[in-house]
Design a protein around this motif. Structure first.
Motif, PDB file in Angstrom:
ATOM      1  N   GLU A 396      37.500  67.192  76.739  1.00  0.00           N
ATOM      2  CA  GLU A 396      36.820  68.289  76.042  1.00  0.00           C
ATOM      3  C   GLU A 396      35.412  67.827  75.675  1.00  0.00           C
ATOM      4  O   GLU A 396      35.216  66.687  75.260  1.00  0.00           O
ATOM      5  CB  GLU A 396      37.610  68.641  74.785  1.00  0.00           C
ATOM      6  CG  GLU A 396      37.134  69.916  74.147  1.00  0.00           C
ATOM      7  CD  GLU A 396      38.032  70.340  72.972  1.00  0.00           C
ATOM      8  OE1 GLU A 396      39.275  70.285  73.121  1.00  0.00           O
ATOM      9  OE2 GLU A 396      37.468  70.699  71.931  1.00  0.00           O
ATOM     10  N   ASP A 398      32.095  68.816  73.371  1.00  0.00           N
ATOM     11  CA  ASP A 398      31.538  69.671  72.321  1.00  0.00           C
ATOM     12  C   ASP A 398      30.038  69.382  72.245  1.00  0.00           C
ATOM     13  O   ASP A 398      29.620  68.285  71.871  1.00  0.00           O
ATOM     14  CB  ASP A 398      32.230  69.345  70.984  1.00  0.00           C
ATOM     15  CG  ASP A 398      31.716  70.235  69.863  1.00  0.00           C
ATOM     16  OD1 ASP A 398      30.700  70.927  70.064  1.00  0.00           O
ATOM     17  OD2 ASP A 398      32.336  70.219  68.774  1.00  0.00           O
ATOM     18  N   LYS A 457      31.650  74.678  73.511  1.00  0.00           N
ATOM     19  CA  LYS A 457      32.696  73.741  73.941  1.00  0.00           C
ATOM     20  C   LYS A 457      33.212  74.100  75.323  1.00  0.00           C
ATOM     21  O   LYS A 457      33.469  75.271  75.604  1.00  0.00           O
ATOM     22  CB  LYS A 457      33.875  73.813  72.962  1.00  0.00           C
ATOM     23  CG  LYS A 457      33.633  73.118  71.652  1.00  0.00           C
ATOM     24  CD  LYS A 457      34.927  73.125  70.869  1.00  0.00           C
ATOM     25  CE  LYS A 457      34.681  72.722  69.435  1.00  0.00           C
ATOM     26  NZ  LYS A 457      35.870  72.942  68.608  1.00  0.00           N
TER      27      LYS A 457
END
Ligand code: FUL
Length: 676
Positions: A396, A398, A457
């Motif tokens: 992930e 961000d 994100k």
């Protein structure tokens, strides 16, 4: 009171944390020479030898060394351009199918040593090597196994000759990074005067096992190229395109160089391939591999070159772009301009990796030494991976704020094998994940292009693999639009279509000599002669391309002729005039001020008109000549020929070929009139 841990202890603690065990490799895995090679990514080809002077793609073998005579050869110019283009090496055609060699080989007279170039004292391989070393480029050698000059080709003696020459090339010029064995093999040729067809058994004739062993002995770090590897394989086409799914794994033992079904069956690599044999995409910057003046205006455009980049390097392949060096012995100005524009655009597209300032996390990590942020540290040697057996893994990212992006780059750590079979890219929208795009294989490098996105994100989900993912690097980029003017096409009816160069680009146009002020949404009719001006605008930042202007003549709607292909406004179709005449009924009386002739555009054209007579008529029976002359450079430069004359009214026109370049029936891709 809270007890503080001294910094030195904290350091010791971190330092002593043990790195978890790395994942088991998934076989096959690359050899260390292949690992070094994959980092090169981009290198160049130089096709230059006898064909340059005989103006052929494949010489027959009966050419004479005297023909080889470049007027201003400068290998340093090649190396400078390759270097500026971001290439890491150059590969030269030391010997092509016609057998002429670029070095003073002891084993043949068909060599530069008997040419007028440098009074027969030159060694082009040496000059090439010196230039490459000066510019920090690696040196590669193309050697054609097929030899249409050699009297012994097809017999065992020729294999000795070939090995003797390879020994010269691989012993006398320092380190070679790639040896390129062409798959085109056997057929008719001069063969020392025999002038016959010689077929060889491609599987056994060259005794590849021992030929390769010789190369290994002389150049242990060199990559061996052929359809079948053993180190690097042909991508199966000459467009420079690898595949959506491209494995570095290959069922190598099922393949041999020159095998007819190679391209369709094997070129993509195989998931269960037994050996590591990555793909190399080769393509020429012009239609031909060798220089032909008539292709000076056919150098690939920036959009074409960028398409090649994304479909080769962006699809787990290296990229080998060819320069057909010209008869002067220089890379032509048009080719230089094109490759440098491409290099600028690559730099621009990848200038800023947005993950560098982002926070990277993962749903799972293997343990110390394999953390998520190692996939964004710019170091290929470190990687993120997950515990064995973990089948749902994602990274992930961000960005801390909403950003705009349109490229995703992924790299697997290939020393542990190629693994990923399916992945997708998602963005967070109001708390849930939305899919943007997806891919299959990754390998050394995979780049996905997609329409502009905005998100704070994103995540990359590794959905399926041969084993757990091992990801060395990720990248997210916001590549600026390719701001070229739109393409203009027009039908016989007068209907005009404008095509934008990229997504997210608006087109504006005008037909009144002023700057483009009309937004374009759908094709429009232009019947009368007009000046069309068009421009592309990037909707994101208002940047605009240059304004392109084109004179559109009166539409050909009413034109009637048996030469329909020459009046259909389609530049790729053409008409062959068996009687060397093309006549057209214009459907009405028109005041003419000239005419245009657009020659046939095929790779191997025929019937180019070199001397013409242009006639007009009011009734289609009585003809009056208005212009006679020559299209002097039409063979070398088959661009639109424009002839003007004093205004005359006519309802019929006729273009007569008084002479064609090759004596064949006259051809025309398009015939046009001028009215202004
Ligand atoms: C082909 C050859 O036949 C072409 O002439 C060119 O050298 C290209 C790179 O490979 O197989």
């Amino acid at each position: 009171m809270k007890k503080l841990i001294p910094v030195s202890l904290l350091f010791l603690f971190t330092f002593c944390q043990e790195k978890a065990a790395p994942p088991e490799p998934v076989f096959p895995i690359p050899h260390e020479r292949q690992i070094a090679w994959q980092e090169l990514e981009f290198y160049g080809f130089v096709h230059f030898n006898m064909n340059t002077f005989s103006d052929r793609e494949w010489g027959f073998g009966d050419e004479k060394p005297e023909q080889f005579n470049p007027s201003a050869l400068d290998a340093r110019q090649w190396a400078r351009i390759a270097k500026e283009a971001g290439m890491k090496g150059l590969i030269i055609t030391a010997k092509h199918h016609d057998g002429f060699v670029l070095w003073p080989s002891e084993y043949t007279e068909h060599s530069v040593k008997n040419s007028p170039w440098r009074d027969g004292k030159g060694d082009l391989i040496q000059e090439f090597v010196d230039a490459c070393r000066e510019y920090g480029l690696k040196v590669g050698i193309y050697y054609s196994p097929w030899d249409r000059n050699h009297p012994d080709y097809g017999k065992p003696e020729y294999i000795t000759y070939m090995r003797n020459q390879l020994t010269e090339l691989l012993s006398n010029y320092g380190e070679i990074f790639e040896v390129w064995f062409d798959g085109a093999n056997g057929g008719d040729g001069w063969y020392g005067g025999a002038n016959e067809e010689r077929k060889v058994d491609k599987l056994t004739y060259y005794d590849w096992e021992n030929t390769h062993a010789l190369v290994r002995e002389l150049q242990p770090h060199a990559m061996l190229f052929s359809d079948a590897g053993p180190d690097v394989r042909w991508v199966g086409n000459e467009h420079g395109f690898a595949y959506e799914t491209t494995w570095s794994n290959l069922m190598r033992d099922s393949i041999y160089a020159g095998m007819p079904e190679y391209a369709s069956e094997w070129a993509t690599g195989q998931e269960n391939g037994t050996h590591w044999v990555p793909a190399e995409s080769d393509v020429s910057i012009r239609p031909g591999w060798y220089y032909h003046r008539y292709e000076d205006h056919k150098v690939k455009s920036l959009p074409e070159l960028m398409e090649i980049y994304y479909k080769s390097i962006g699809r787990n392949s290296s990229l080998l772009i060819n320069f057909p060096v010209d008869t002067r012995g220089l890379i032509h100005e048009n080719d230089e301009k094109a490759i440098l524009k491409m290099a600028d655009k690559i730099r621009e597209d990848f200038a800023d990796n947005l993950v560098k300032s982002a926070r990277i996390s993962a749903n799972t990590e293997r343990g110390t030494g394999y953390e998520a942020d190692l996939a964004a540290d710019g170091n290929y040697q470190t990687y993120w991976t997950v515990p064995d057996g973990e089948d749902e893994a994602f990274l992930e990212v961000d960005f801390g704020q909403e950003i705009r992006f349109n490229r995703l780059l992924l790299q697997e750590y290939t020393p542990l094998g190629q693994r990923v079979k399916a992945f997708s890219l998602e963005k967070e929208v109001n708390g849930s994940w939305e899919k943007i795009t997806a891919g299959t294989t990754i390998g050394y490098k995979r780049i996905l292009r997609f329409a502009d996105q905005t998100a704070q994100k994103i995540r990359i989900v590794f959905e399926e693999g041969k084993a757990i993912p091992v990801i060395a690097e990720i990248g997210v980029f916001n590549a600026p639009k390719l701001l070229l003017p739109p393409a203009i096409s027009r039908e016989k009816s007068g209907n005009v279509t404008l095509t934008p160069p990229d997504e997210g680009i608006e087109i504006w146009y005008s037909l009144d000599h002023r700057e483009p002020s009309q937004p374009y949404s759908k094709p429009f009719m232009v019947n009368q002669a007009s000046m069309l001006k068009v421009v592309s605008k990037d909707v994101r930042n208002g940047n605009q391309s240059e304004v392109l202007q084109k004179i559109l003549e009166q539409a050909k709607t009413k034109w009637i002729s048996e030469a329909e292909q020459a009046i259909d406004e389609n530049p790729t179709s053409y008409f062959t005039a068996q009687n060397n005449e093309i006549s057209v009924d214009l459907g009405e009386k028109i005041k003419l001020t000239g005419f245009t002739y657009f020659p046939m555009q095929s790779r191997y054209p025929s019937g180019h008109i070199t001397r013409y007579l242009f006639e007009i008529s009011q009734d289609g029976r009585n003809w009056v000549p208005v212009s006679e002359g020559e299209f002097s450079n039409v063979v070398n430069s088959p661009i639109e020929q424009v002839v003007r004359f004093q205004a005359k009214e006519a309802k019929y026109i006729k273009l007569k070929a008084l002479q064609t370049a090759d004596g064949n029936a006259a051809t025309a891709a398009e015939l046009g009139i001028l009215t202004k």
